[in-house]
Motif scaffolding. Sequence first.
Motif, PDB file in Angstrom:
ATOM      1  N   LYS A   1       0.803  -1.224   0.000  1.00  0.00           N
ATOM      2  CA  LYS A   1       0.000   0.000   0.000  1.00  0.00           C
ATOM      3  C   LYS A   1       0.838   1.277   0.000  1.00  0.00           C
ATOM      4  O   LYS A   1       0.598   2.217   0.770  1.00  0.00           O
ATOM      5  CB  LYS A   1      -0.960  -0.006   1.198  1.00  0.00           C
ATOM      6  N   VAL A   2       1.855   1.273  -0.853  1.00  0.00           N
ATOM      7  CA  VAL A   2       2.689   2.465  -1.040  1.00  0.00           C
ATOM      8  C   VAL A   2       2.494   2.962  -2.466  1.00  0.00           C
ATOM      9  O   VAL A   2       2.572   2.175  -3.422  1.00  0.00           O
ATOM     10  CB  VAL A   2       4.185   2.144  -0.800  1.00  0.00           C
ATOM     11  N   ASN A   3       2.233   4.255  -2.610  1.00  0.00           N
ATOM     12  CA  ASN A   3       2.014   4.857  -3.926  1.00  0.00           C
ATOM     13  C   ASN A   3       3.327   4.864  -4.711  1.00  0.00           C
ATOM     14  O   ASN A   3       4.285   5.525  -4.309  1.00  0.00           O
ATOM     15  CB  ASN A   3       1.510   6.295  -3.746  1.00  0.00           C
ATOM     16  N   PRO A   4       3.398   4.125  -5.844  1.00  0.00           N
ATOM     17  CA  PRO A   4       4.657   4.046  -6.597  1.00  0.00           C
ATOM     18  C   PRO A   4       5.109   5.378  -7.173  1.00  0.00           C
ATOM     19  O   PRO A   4       6.308   5.640  -7.272  1.00  0.00           O
ATOM     20  CB  PRO A   4       4.342   3.032  -7.698  1.00  0.00           C
ATOM     21  N   VAL A   5       4.164   6.234  -7.543  1.00  0.00           N
ATOM     22  CA  VAL A   5       4.522   7.555  -8.081  1.00  0.00           C
ATOM     23  C   VAL A   5       5.182   8.394  -6.986  1.00  0.00           C
ATOM     24  O   VAL A   5       6.183   9.079  -7.217  1.00  0.00           O
ATOM     25  CB  VAL A   5       3.277   8.279  -8.641  1.00  0.00           C
ATOM     26  N   ASN A   6       4.627   8.323  -5.793  1.00  0.00           N
ATOM     27  CA  ASN A   6       5.193   9.040  -4.657  1.00  0.00           C
ATOM     28  C   ASN A   6       6.597   8.523  -4.351  1.00  0.00           C
ATOM     29  O   ASN A   6       7.511   9.300  -4.043  1.00  0.00           O
ATOM     30  CB  ASN A   6       4.287   8.862  -3.432  1.00  0.00           C
ATOM     31  N   TYR A   7       6.763   7.196  -4.440  1.00  0.00           N
ATOM     32  CA  TYR A   7       8.090   6.598  -4.201  1.00  0.00           C
ATOM     33  C   TYR A   7       9.111   7.100  -5.222  1.00  0.00           C
ATOM     34  O   TYR A   7      10.238   7.472  -4.847  1.00  0.00           O
ATOM     35  CB  TYR A   7       7.991   5.073  -4.280  1.00  0.00           C
ATOM     36  N   LEU A   8       8.739   7.115  -6.490  1.00  0.00           N
ATOM     37  CA  LEU A   8       9.671   7.561  -7.531  1.00  0.00           C
ATOM     38  C   LEU A   8      10.069   9.021  -7.330  1.00  0.00           C
ATOM     39  O   LEU A   8      11.235   9.385  -7.504  1.00  0.00           O
ATOM     40  CB  LEU A   8       9.039   7.369  -8.914  1.00  0.00           C
ATOM     41  N   LYS A   9       9.108   9.841  -6.938  1.00  0.00           N
ATOM     42  CA  LYS A   9       9.396  11.251  -6.717  1.00  0.00           C
ATOM     43  C   LYS A   9      10.384  11.430  -5.563  1.00  0.00           C
ATOM     44  O   LYS A   9      11.361  12.186  -5.670  1.00  0.00           O
ATOM     45  CB  LYS A   9       8.103  12.003  -6.411  1.00  0.00           C
ATOM     46  N   LYS A  10      10.152  10.705  -4.468  1.00  0.00           N
ATOM     47  CA  LYS A  10      10.989  10.874  -3.289  1.00  0.00           C
ATOM     48  C   LYS A  10      12.349  10.194  -3.428  1.00  0.00           C
ATOM     49  O   LYS A  10      13.326  10.613  -2.802  1.00  0.00           O
ATOM     50  CB  LYS A  10      10.253  10.330  -2.060  1.00  0.00           C
ATOM     51  N   SER A  11      12.409   9.141  -4.209  1.00  0.00           N
ATOM     52  CA  SER A  11      13.674   8.422  -4.367  1.00  0.00           C
ATOM     53  C   SER A  11      14.527   8.957  -5.509  1.00  0.00           C
ATOM     54  O   SER A  11      15.689   8.557  -5.657  1.00  0.00           O
ATOM     55  CB  SER A  11      13.406   6.927  -4.600  1.00  0.00           C
ATOM     56  N   PHE A  12      13.984   9.878  -6.297  1.00  0.00           N
ATOM     57  CA  PHE A  12      14.717  10.364  -7.471  1.00  0.00           C
ATOM     58  C   PHE A  12      16.090  10.944  -7.133  1.00  0.00           C
ATOM     59  O   PHE A  12      17.070  10.650  -7.837  1.00  0.00           O
ATOM     60  CB  PHE A  12      13.895  11.397  -8.243  1.00  0.00           C
ATOM     61  N   PRO A  13      16.221  11.768  -6.080  1.00  0.00           N
ATOM     62  CA  PRO A  13      17.557  12.314  -5.788  1.00  0.00           C
ATOM     63  C   PRO A  13      18.610  11.238  -5.560  1.00  0.00           C
ATOM     64  O   PRO A  13      19.717  11.317  -6.099  1.00  0.00           O
ATOM     65  CB  PRO A  13      17.315  13.154  -4.520  1.00  0.00           C
ATOM     66  N   VAL A  14      18.284  10.218  -4.761  1.00  0.00           N
ATOM     67  CA  VAL A  14      19.280   9.179  -4.475  1.00  0.00           C
ATOM     68  C   VAL A  14      19.488   8.267  -5.680  1.00  0.00           C
ATOM     69  O   VAL A  14      20.615   7.840  -5.961  1.00  0.00           O
ATOM     70  CB  VAL A  14      18.881   8.356  -3.225  1.00  0.00           C
ATOM     71  N   LEU A  15      18.430   7.992  -6.445  1.00  0.00           N
ATOM     72  CA  LEU A  15      18.584   7.147  -7.635  1.00  0.00           C
ATOM     73  C   LEU A  15      19.398   7.866  -8.713  1.00  0.00           C
ATOM     74  O   LEU A  15      20.208   7.237  -9.406  1.00  0.00           O
ATOM     75  CB  LEU A  15      17.217   6.732  -8.193  1.00  0.00           C
ATOM     76  N   SER A  16      19.192   9.165  -8.845  1.00  0.00           N
ATOM     77  CA  SER A  16      19.958   9.922  -9.844  1.00  0.00           C
ATOM     78  C   SER A  16      21.424  10.009  -9.437  1.00  0.00           C
ATOM     79  O   SER A  16      22.321   9.953 -10.284  1.00  0.00           O
ATOM     80  CB  SER A  16      19.365  11.324 -10.029  1.00  0.00           C
ATOM     81  N   PHE A  17      21.669  10.144  -8.117  1.00  0.00           N
ATOM     82  CA  PHE A  17      23.058  10.143  -7.646  1.00  0.00           C
ATOM     83  C   PHE A  17      23.717   8.801  -7.938  1.00  0.00           C
ATOM     84  O   PHE A  17      24.863   8.741  -8.405  1.00  0.00           O
ATOM     85  CB  PHE A  17      23.120  10.436  -6.150  1.00  0.00           C
ATOM     86  N   ALA A  18      23.007   7.707  -7.647  1.00  0.00           N
ATOM     87  CA  ALA A  18      23.542   6.367  -7.913  1.00  0.00           C
ATOM     88  C   ALA A  18      23.818   6.184  -9.404  1.00  0.00           C
ATOM     89  O   ALA A  18      24.834   5.600  -9.796  1.00  0.00           O
ATOM     90  CB  ALA A  18      22.559   5.304  -7.424  1.00  0.00           C
ATOM     91  N   PHE A  19      22.931   6.708 -10.236  1.00  0.00           N
ATOM     92  CA  PHE A  19      23.082   6.580 -11.692  1.00  0.00           C
ATOM     93  C   PHE A  19      24.336   7.283 -12.182  1.00  0.00           C
ATOM     94  O   PHE A  19      25.108   6.721 -12.967  1.00  0.00           O
ATOM     95  CB  PHE A  19      21.843   7.162 -12.379  1.00  0.00           C
ATOM     96  N   THR A  20      24.555   8.492 -11.708  1.00  0.00           N
ATOM     97  CA  THR A  20      25.692   9.271 -12.211  1.00  0.00           C
ATOM     98  C   THR A  20      27.015   8.855 -11.578  1.00  0.00           C
ATOM     99  O   THR A  20      28.061   8.869 -12.227  1.00  0.00           O
ATOM    100  CB  THR A  20      25.466  10.771 -11.974  1.00  0.00           C
ATOM    101  N   SER A  21      26.981   8.471 -10.284  1.00  0.00           N
ATOM    102  CA  SER A  21      28.228   8.126  -9.594  1.00  0.00           C
ATOM    103  C   SER A  21      28.615   6.667  -9.786  1.00  0.00           C
ATOM    104  O   SER A  21      29.770   6.299  -9.577  1.00  0.00           O
ATOM    105  CB  SER A  21      28.097   8.399  -8.099  1.00  0.00           C
ATOM    106  N   ARG A  22      27.648   5.819 -10.143  1.00  0.00           N
ATOM    107  CA  ARG A  22      27.872   4.376 -10.299  1.00  0.00           C
ATOM    108  C   ARG A  22      28.413   3.761  -9.010  1.00  0.00           C
ATOM    109  O   ARG A  22      29.244   2.862  -9.041  1.00  0.00           O
ATOM    110  CB  ARG A  22      28.840   4.093 -11.459  1.00  0.00           C
TER     111      ARG A  22
END
Length: 463
Positions: A286-307
């Motif tokens: 019962k977690v909104n996936p859109v809300n998760y993507l919005k909140k996790s974007f900063p850390v996921l984008s950091f992981a993407f660029t820093s590898r």
Amino acid sequence: MTTLITVLVVLAFLAVLYVFYRMQTKHYKFSTRVFAALGVGIVLGAIIQFAFGTQDEVTTQAMEWIGIVGNGYVAFLQMLVIPLVFVSIVGAFTKMKESKQLGKISFNVLATLLGTTAIAALIGIGTTLLFGLQGAKFTQGTAETARIAELATRQETVENLSIPQQILAFIPRNVFADFAGTRATSTIGVVIFAAFVGVAYLGIKRKAPKEAEFFANLIDSLYKITMRIVTLVLRLTPYGVLALMTNVVATSDFDAILNLGKFVLASYTALLIVLFVHLLILVAVKVNPVNYLKKSFPVLSFAFTSRSSAGALPLNIETQTKALGVDDATANFAASFGLSIGQNGCAGVYPAMLATIVAPTVGINVFSLEFILMLVAIVTISSFGVAGVGGGATFASLIVLGSMNLPVAIVGLVISVEPLIDMARTAINVSDSMVAGIVTSARINELDRDVLNDSNLVVEENA
């Protein structure tokens, strides 16, 4: 003349570094600077390659100097892995409200990490078959030949070990050696030792609360000092990303990349499907996936660029606790375990795809249920001990291919697209650890849904 041109190229690079330094002093958002560095690095690398070529002496010399920034940044991230893992896991025990939660948290985190890795392996197999890559042959150039020779040496450490022996190899016989990172499985060794320290703390907490409180305060101090060191290193991320991308693009063989284009497309397709599975799992709790993507974007984008999953650890924990509503103990467990256990991208999708590609070359029917089940099982077991900074996917692939008696040359043949795929793999690894944290926190009834559902609570790295 060559030296003069090299100096001019390096000076141009330093000028770009200064521009990013000025952006930092003017307080541009961290994510803006990182993505700008990614784009500028691609452009700068392309200019160098088109002007001089990949094998020219100017390119080689310039990349050696530029590599001081890029490789130095990676080395700093590697420096942080062991201290981060140790203080985060022990800190999870000291932050635990009740010791009876230990079993529930550990079980749910591990079950989520390993379960999603098994699913990721199935997706990797399916995507490879969907794109018709089974039995595919890739071009072997100079770089690939050198890589294969290097892999032959690395494989010697795992080729003679059975699965039970590989599991035993995770146990830290000399914890000081593992703190020094002397083994390929040192990370998981530190994880195990930290877990023992944490369990011992819980025992002392009941019998000698004064001493336990002193230890908890000590770990809290070490944790804060380590996080401060991490912040200092993270400030270098835009410069590191700029240097790494410049090097990758300037030295990449674009013909080889085009040759492997289908493999890259298949890899990204598989990784996106895994991300979709993560979202489905969140829906189940019962977690909104859109809300998760919005909140996790900063850390996921950091992981993407820093590898770097390890480099993303502090931001990962902070995002879980301050934006996703995960309790402290679970967030530390999930993020730390996710560095070395069950990485969906590096230890799930990637080894499964390589094994499926190469299996037909030795007469194995990749459509057989026996092959699929065996590969999924070996991938899941082998997902223990994958390091969080660079080389983890290679190590996991060597174990899987070696365990199934498959040729390892395929790992070297995809070297030219390795950085391109690794960016997405790392983001998926980090996403999996956050999903494990959310699912576990929800199952032990510790998930703060008020924090989770507050759309304004988004953590942005201020490095």
